[in-house]
Design an enzyme around this catalytic site. Structure first.
Site, PDB file in Angstrom:
ATOM      1  N   GLU A  40       0.854  -1.198   0.000  1.00  0.00           N
ATOM      2  CA  GLU A  40       0.000   0.000   0.000  1.00  0.00           C
ATOM      3  C   GLU A  40       0.886   1.242   0.000  1.00  0.00           C
ATOM      4  OE1 GLU A  40      -2.651   0.365   3.398  1.00  0.00           O
ATOM      5  OE2 GLU A  40      -2.766   2.532   3.076  1.00  0.00           O
ATOM      6  N   ARG A  44       0.661  10.397   0.272  1.00  0.00           N
ATOM      7  CA  ARG A  44       1.056  11.405   1.266  1.00  0.00           C
ATOM      8  C   ARG A  44       2.247  12.217   0.819  1.00  0.00           C
ATOM      9  NH1 ARG A  44       0.479   7.843   6.824  1.00  0.00           N
ATOM     10  NH2 ARG A  44      -1.437   6.821   6.147  1.00  0.00           N
ATOM     11  N   LYS A 128     -11.062  -1.760   6.929  1.00  0.00           N
ATOM     12  CA  LYS A 128      -9.848  -1.434   7.687  1.00  0.00           C
ATOM     13  C   LYS A 128     -10.301  -0.778   8.986  1.00  0.00           C
ATOM     14  CE  LYS A 128      -6.419   2.285   7.368  1.00  0.00           C
ATOM     15  NZ  LYS A 128      -5.413   2.954   6.543  1.00  0.00           N
TER      16      LYS A 128
HETATM   17  C1  3PG Z   1      -0.923   5.035   8.797  1.00  0.00           C
HETATM   18  O1  3PG Z   1      -1.926   5.598   8.444  1.00  0.00           O
HETATM   19  O2  3PG Z   1       0.193   5.567   8.815  1.00  0.00           O
HETATM   20  C2  3PG Z   1      -1.091   3.623   9.148  1.00  0.00           C
HETATM   21  O3  3PG Z   1      -2.222   3.457   9.923  1.00  0.00           O
HETATM   22  C3  3PG Z   1       0.088   3.025   9.786  1.00  0.00           C
HETATM   23  O4  3PG Z   1       0.085   3.280  11.125  1.00  0.00           O
HETATM   24  P1  3PG Z   1       1.339   2.838  11.958  1.00  0.00           P
HETATM   25  O5  3PG Z   1       2.440   3.786  11.594  1.00  0.00           O
HETATM   26  O6  3PG Z   1       0.891   3.015  13.384  1.00  0.00           O
HETATM   27  O7  3PG Z   1       1.656   1.424  11.593  1.00  0.00           O
END
Ligand code: 3PG
Length: 207
Positions: A40, A44, A128
């Site tokens: 994934e 961002r 999710k």
């Molecule tokens: C995110 O949106 O960055 C994910 O949920 C991952 O979260 P994490 O960094 O706590 O694994």
């Protein structure tokens, strides 16, 4: 592949942030070398879409999707770049409409029972839980299991290598998501061996 099939490929879907386009292919290759195929790449950073395009074209064995979908227009550019699936942190009527029109398999985010009811009404039963740990973690998933026995979750957010096995042991959890496979310092340093090693550690996590 539909979303449930994607969730069953491996126990962990890495949540990936790519700052430099040149990191995309070696990073994806490192994960695939460690046995992690479903990737994934989050929307961002400015290079995210081109990173998805590069991975989908160049990394054999990778099944790359687009993460952090939050606008209807995200679907079109993700499909154009070769994404096989999408992940969103939440779900709105506009996203439901855009997902339906695009045909991109979507793993939508939920955090409350009302979110689950709304997602299910839109036809989504693979969800999710986000942010999973902050939403209540294991206890929340157990509590959601009784009223929603037809829903399968991918808890994401605050899940770690240490806590993943407990999540994966739940009957309503098919996989977990997390960023721990791709620590930013290792990605920045191009430490692909470390990424492969972290990926390999996850492969046996599902009992
Ligand atoms: C995110 O949106 O960055 C994910 O949920 C991952 O979260 P994490 O960094 O706590 O694994």
């Amino acid at each position: 592949m539909n979303v449930l099939e994607l969730m069953r490929v491996g126990p962990v879907i890495p949540v990936i942030i790519i700052d430099e386009l040149a990191q995309a292919v070696p990073l994806a290759e490192a994960l695939v070398a460690g046995g992690v195929k479903v990737l994934e790449v989050t929307l961002r950073t400015p290079v995210a879409i081109e990173a998805i395009r590069a991975i989908s074209r160049q990394v054999e064995g990778a099944i790359v999707g687009v993460g952090t979908i939050s606008r209807p227009e995200d679907f079109g550019q993700a499909l154009d770049a070769g994404a096989s699936f999408g992940v969103s942190p939440g779900l709105t009527p506009a996203l439901i409409e855009a997902a339906g029109k695009s045909g991109l398999p979507l793993l939508p985010g939920v955090m409350t029972p009302s979110d689950v009811i709304a997602a299910r009404a839109a036809g989504y039963t693979e969800l999710k839980l986000f942010p999973a740990q902050q939403a209540g973690g294991i206890g929340m998933l157990k509590a959601l299991g009784s009223p929603f026995p037809d829903v399968t979750f991918c808890p994401t957010g605050g899940v770690t290598a240490a806590s993943a096995p407990e999540f994966l042991a739940l009957p309503n959890v098919a996989c977990v998501g997390g960023s721990w496979l791709t620590p930013r310092d290792a990605v920045t340093a191009g430490d692909w061996k470390k990424i492969t090693a972290l990926a390999r550690e996850t492969v046996g996590l599902r009992a």
